[in-house]
Design an enzyme around this catalytic site. Structure first.
Site, PDB file in Angstrom:
ATOM      1  N   ARG A   1       1.429  -9.581   8.689  1.00 40.48           N
ATOM      2  CA  ARG A   1       2.728  -9.381   9.348  1.00 40.48           C
ATOM      3  C   ARG A   1       2.653  -8.572  10.641  1.00 40.48           C
ATOM      4  NH1 ARG A   1       4.275  -9.356   3.931  1.00 40.48           N
ATOM      5  NH2 ARG A   1       5.608 -11.099   3.451  1.00 40.48           N
TER       6      ARG A   1
ATOM      7  N   PRO B   1       0.812  -1.216   0.000  1.00 34.41           N
ATOM      8  CA  PRO B   1       0.000   0.000   0.000  1.00 34.41           C
ATOM      9  C   PRO B   1       0.851   1.274   0.000  1.00 34.41           C
ATOM     10  CG  PRO B   1      -0.681  -1.515   1.750  1.00 34.41           C
ATOM     11  CD  PRO B   1       0.638  -1.984   1.239  1.00 34.41           C
ATOM     12  N   GLU B   2       0.802   1.985  -1.098  1.00 32.37           N
ATOM     13  CA  GLU B   2       1.436   3.303  -1.205  1.00 32.37           C
ATOM     14  C   GLU B   2       0.313   4.300  -1.472  1.00 32.37           C
ATOM     15  OE1 GLU B   2       4.766   3.124  -3.952  1.00 32.37           O
ATOM     16  OE2 GLU B   2       5.072   1.014  -3.500  1.00 32.37           O
TER      17      GLU B   2
ATOM     18  N   ARG C   1      16.694  -1.823  -0.229  1.00 31.04           N
ATOM     19  CA  ARG C   1      15.446  -2.160  -0.919  1.00 31.04           C
ATOM     20  C   ARG C   1      15.715  -2.596  -2.347  1.00 31.04           C
ATOM     21  NH1 ARG C   1      14.399  -2.691   3.165  1.00 31.04           N
ATOM     22  NH2 ARG C   1      13.224  -1.477   4.678  1.00 31.04           N
TER      23      ARG C   1
ATOM     24  N   LYS D   1       0.798   7.806   3.336  1.00 34.19           N
ATOM     25  CA  LYS D   1       0.250   6.445   3.326  1.00 34.19           C
ATOM     26  C   LYS D   1      -0.698   6.187   4.493  1.00 34.19           C
ATOM     27  CE  LYS D   1       4.659   4.963   1.351  1.00 34.19           C
ATOM     28  NZ  LYS D   1       5.869   4.133   1.551  1.00 34.19           N
TER      29      LYS D   1
END
Length: 279
Positions: free
Chosen positions: A122, A2-3, A269, A54
């Site tokens: 998570r 989700p951005e 990343r 976000k």
DNA sequence: CTGCGGTCCTGAAGGC
DNA sequence: TGCCTTCAGGACCGCA
């Protein structure tokens, strides 16, 4: 993950379904994911739904704000009927189309018997109750203040890789790994370039590329790739994953020049780009 | 300022 | 078949 486009898609959905509803219960199954005293908003109506970067902020009648960050694997599902919370699609990784599921950690119930289920495989996500909306430190890239000039100032003083700076929420808010990679591909800028080495022309091109990739993400209601858990509150998928420019496209030919896209690591990343046309 | 590594967590993927 | 290890990843934190 989700951005901005994913979170804004969720915000718009909630805006169409939750305004004016009165919260009658909060069930917290995973206390570490909830901050604040939930009693403060029981009995209060939702008046507005905001987003900053976000983060989604539910504004209540008494000016309390319930804020949510979905982090990597959060989902917000909306069921018109809590007792029959059956969704059209199986929930990714949950192996079911009914809620609550194994990864449901917080449940909000409203006065019309509808409910929100906050799932997170998570458990990195959270909900916070506060007196103000959670506000990203950096300027939201969809706000009018995110101008070419703002971008120039945000990147001019640092020699960090431009891709790392794009993802820095204290500089500009809402861009994550997907749209950082794709914007740099559109702008033909190498992700490892020092941020302060970009020319004025490149900055202007990058500014437009950021807006273009964010808007395209929004148009497709975000990205629901196979290894992502993002879905809309009605369990429908986003479709941007079929339109990735560079993100996770390593090994595939560049659509501009045919060179195979590669993966490197920046700031810990995964980073994806065309080694030929991104300079 | 900058980068690095660890932390949270869990399913997937790979090794044997 | 199945166990074990490794890894990804947003934000944050301590450390060099």
């Amino acid at each position: 993950m989700p951005e901005l486009p994913e979170v804004e898609s969720i915000r718009m959905y909630l805006d169409a379904h939750l305004i004016g509803k009165k919260l009658i219960d909060i069930e917290i199954r995973e206390p570490k994911m909830f901050f604040g005293n939930p009693k403060k908003i029981i009995g209060e109506k939702i008046v507005q739904i905001l987003r900053s970067g976000k983060v989604v902020n539910l504004q209540f009648e008494n000016n309390k704000y319930l804020s949510t960050h979905l982090k990597l694997s959060g989902q917000i599902l909306y069921a018109p009927d809590k007792q029959h919370a059956v969704f059209a699609n199986p929930i990714p990784r949950a192996n079911t189309d009914t809620m609550p599921g194994k990864t449901t950690h917080i449940i909000l119930t409203f006065d019309d018997n509808s409910a929100l289920f906050f799932n997170d495989m998570r458990k990195f996500g959270w909900m916070k109750l506060g007196d103000k909306p959670e506000h990203a430190k950096g300027t939201d890239v969809l706000s009018p203040e995110f101008t070419e000039e703002y971008l120039r100032k945000a990147i001019s003083k640092t020699a960090r890789p431009i891709k790392v700076v794009l993802m820095d929420q204290e500089k500009m808010a809402g861009i994550g790994n997907i749209y950082a990679n794709d914007a740099l591909y559109l702008a033909k800028i190498h992700p490892a370039r020092k941020a302060n080495s970009l020319t004025p022309d490149e900055i202007n091109t990058l500014h437009q590329a950021i807006l273009d990739s964010i808007h395209e993400g929004l148009q497709y209601k975000g990205s629901s790739a196979q290894d992502e858990l993002y879905i809309m509150p009605d369990s429908s998928k986003g479709e941007y994953q079929h339109h990735f420019k560079a993100y996770h496209q390593h090994g595939k030919p560049c659509k501009r020049c045919g060179t195979l896209l590669v993966r490197i690591e920046l700031g810990g990343r995964g980073t994806f780009f065309c080694p030929t046309c991104q300079k």
